[in-house]
Design a protein around this motif. Structure first.
Motif, PDB file in Angstrom:
ATOM      1  N   UNK A  33       0.825  -1.208   0.000  1.00 51.41           N
ATOM      2  CA  UNK A  33       0.000   0.000   0.000  1.00 51.41           C
ATOM      3  C   UNK A  33       0.855   1.254   0.000  1.00 51.41           C
ATOM      4  N   UNK A  34       1.859   1.246   0.850  1.00 50.27           N
ATOM      5  CA  UNK A  34       2.747   2.409   0.901  1.00 50.27           C
ATOM      6  C   UNK A  34       3.504   2.566  -0.416  1.00 50.27           C
ATOM      7  N   UNK A  35       3.876   1.428  -1.008  1.00 51.70           N
ATOM      8  CA  UNK A  35       4.597   1.489  -2.284  1.00 51.70           C
ATOM      9  C   UNK A  35       3.712   2.069  -3.378  1.00 51.70           C
ATOM     10  N   UNK A  36       2.454   1.575  -3.452  1.00 56.65           N
ATOM     11  CA  UNK A  36       1.543   2.067  -4.482  1.00 56.65           C
ATOM     12  C   UNK A  36       1.166   3.520  -4.272  1.00 56.65           C
ATOM     13  N   UNK A  37       1.108   3.953  -3.005  1.00 57.74           N
ATOM     14  CA  UNK A  37       0.801   5.365  -2.731  1.00 57.74           C
ATOM     15  C   UNK A  37       1.847   6.294  -3.322  1.00 57.74           C
ATOM     16  N   UNK A  38       3.056   5.790  -3.471  1.00 49.75           N
ATOM     17  CA  UNK A  38       4.137   6.640  -3.975  1.00 49.75           C
ATOM     18  C   UNK A  38       4.288   6.529  -5.499  1.00 49.75           C
ATOM     19  N   UNK A  39       3.474   5.647  -6.114  1.00 47.88           N
ATOM     20  CA  UNK A  39       3.569   5.474  -7.565  1.00 47.88           C
ATOM     21  C   UNK A  39       2.622   6.446  -8.254  1.00 47.88           C
ATOM     22  N   UNK A  40       3.118   7.182  -9.246  1.00 44.89           N
ATOM     23  CA  UNK A  40       2.291   8.075 -10.055  1.00 44.89           C
ATOM     24  C   UNK A  40       1.736   7.232 -11.212  1.00 44.89           C
ATOM     25  N   UNK A  41       0.475   6.774 -11.035  1.00 44.36           N
ATOM     26  CA  UNK A  41      -0.109   5.858 -11.995  1.00 44.36           C
ATOM     27  C   UNK A  41      -0.255   6.494 -13.371  1.00 44.36           C
ATOM     28  N   UNK A  42      -0.596   7.781 -13.403  1.00 48.63           N
ATOM     29  CA  UNK A  42      -0.749   8.459 -14.700  1.00 48.63           C
ATOM     30  C   UNK A  42       0.570   8.462 -15.460  1.00 48.63           C
TER      31      UNK A  42
END
Length: 402
Positions: free
Chosen positions: A111-120
């Motif tokens: 979750x923390x990793x995905x929070x830091x990923x800019x999906x766009x």
């Protein structure tokens, strides 16, 4: 002697200690260090021997790493690091071989990793076409549980933003349904019409034989309609569009018109009586019984129905259902004057036991008395579709003509 010697050494130490302290107090360390040749001193030190005598474990045990790191300024340190040279010296294979994936994943917070990923930004760099080219859709679909997938779909929420009415309109479904319904209804009506035409043809043939007429020499329709009527397409049924209408079809049209006139009159009087009772407090009792007023009102309504329908469309509702149209004797469109005269002359055909109507059986053009008076004729007209004789009868007539 021993005691004397011990006392002497003690005294000597005191004297030398005092002198040393006195000398140290008088000596300036800076002056002494300035006189020391540090380079020569360091050159004479055997570093390997020195390090060999150092107990590194004991030394590191006495080092406070936290305090040491607190005093290190990381930015200048990192500025002096050459990442390329550092990575060039890293044995990646050996490094990866020492990594325990299970332990690494257990310590990873997705979750923390995905929070830091800019999906766009991530999706913008993905080549979807290249990605889909590498996907084996069959294998992917084999692993998909469609029932479980559909069970999780909220259909109502999915359809909520969809304008179903606009979607249906754009799909052409209403037009398709209307066209199919019209074709189905038209086919059913045309089936009944063909049976009526067949009876007309059969009766016409019987009357022609009784009167010793050759059916093939009888006039089939008004001249203008026969000239303008296109040649029928080759098929199993003969066309009779524009031909004189026979007695059975005309009788069916008359029966329908009588039913329509009486039904509409009854409903109209009932509606007027209800409105009069509500707003005027009276009723139309005289129009509901069988007295002269009721008969006169019904006759007026029948005249208006017949005249208005013929003047506007050349046919009444009953004639339209069975596929008939009233035209001039030569096939020209029915004029208002002819429609008026025909409607006035219509009751005359009922005189003397309805002989005026029976003329349709024996008259060559199947014209009743009121048609002769007004100069009109009734012909088959099914609108955009050709009026036809049923297939078996068409085949029989074709063999007779041949």
């Amino acid at each position: 002697m021993a005691g004397t010697g011990g006392e002497g050494r003690g005294l000597f130490h005191r004297i030398t200690g005092g002198v040393t302290e006195r000398v140290v107090d008088l000596v300036d360390p800076d002056i002494v260090l300035d006189q020391v040749d540090v380079d020569a001193l360091v050159a004479r030190i055997d570093a390997d021997a020195l390090l060999a005598r150092i107990d590194m474990n004991a030394l590191l045990a006495r080092v406070d790493l936290n305090a040491l790191l607190d005093r290190v300024e990381m930015d200048p340190l990192l500025d002096r690091v050459d990442p390329d040279r550092l990575l060039a010296r890293v044995d990646v294979a050996a490094l990866v071989s020492r990594i325990d994936p299970d332990e690494l994943m257990s310590r990873l917070d997705p979750n923390a990793l995905l929070d830091r990923v800019d999906m766009n930004a991530l999706l913008a760099r993905v080549d979807m076409n290249s990605l889909l080219d590498h996907v084996d859709m069959n294998t992917l679909l084999d692993h998909v549980d469609l029932n479980a997938l559909l069970a999780k779909v909220d259909v109502e929420a999915l359809l909520a933003p969809v304008d179903l009415e606009a979607l249906v309109r754009r799909s052409g479904v209403p037009e398709l349904v209307a066209e199919s319904t019209n074709q189905l209804a038209g086919s059913a009506i045309d089936l009944v019409r063909r049976q009526l035409v067949a009876l007309d043809v059969v009766i016409d043939r019987i009357v022609s034989r009784l009167l010793r007429r050759d059916p093939d020499t009888q006039p089939v329709g008004p001249p203008l309609l026969l000239v303008t009527e296109p040649a029928p397409a080759a098929g199993p049924r003969l066309t009779v569009s524009g031909h004189y209408a026979g007695p059975v079809t005309r009788a069916a049209a008359a029966a329908l018109d009588v039913a329509i006139i009486t039904t509409s009159y009854t409903l109209g009087i009932a509606g007027l009586g209800f409105l009069a009772g509500v707003f005027l407090g009276t009723t139309f009792d005289d129009l509901n019984d069988n007295g002269p007023i009721a008969v006169g009102a019904l006759a007026v309504w029948a005249f208006l129905y017949s005249f208005g329908s013929h003047a506007v469309a050349g046919r009444t509702l009953g004639k339209g259902i069975v596929g008939l149209r009233v035209v001039g004797r030569d096939g020209s469109p029915l004029s208002v004057r002819r429609a008026f005269v025909r409607t006035l002359a219509f009751p005359l055909s009922a005189l003397v036991f309805g002989i005026g109507y029976l003329m349709v059986l024996v008259q060559r053009e199947h014209r009743a008395l009121h048609d002769l008076i007004a100069g009109t004729a009734s012909v088959y007209d099914w609108g955009e579709r050709s009026a036809e004789i049923p297939g078996p009868l068409s085949a029989f007539l074709a063999r007779q003509s041949g």
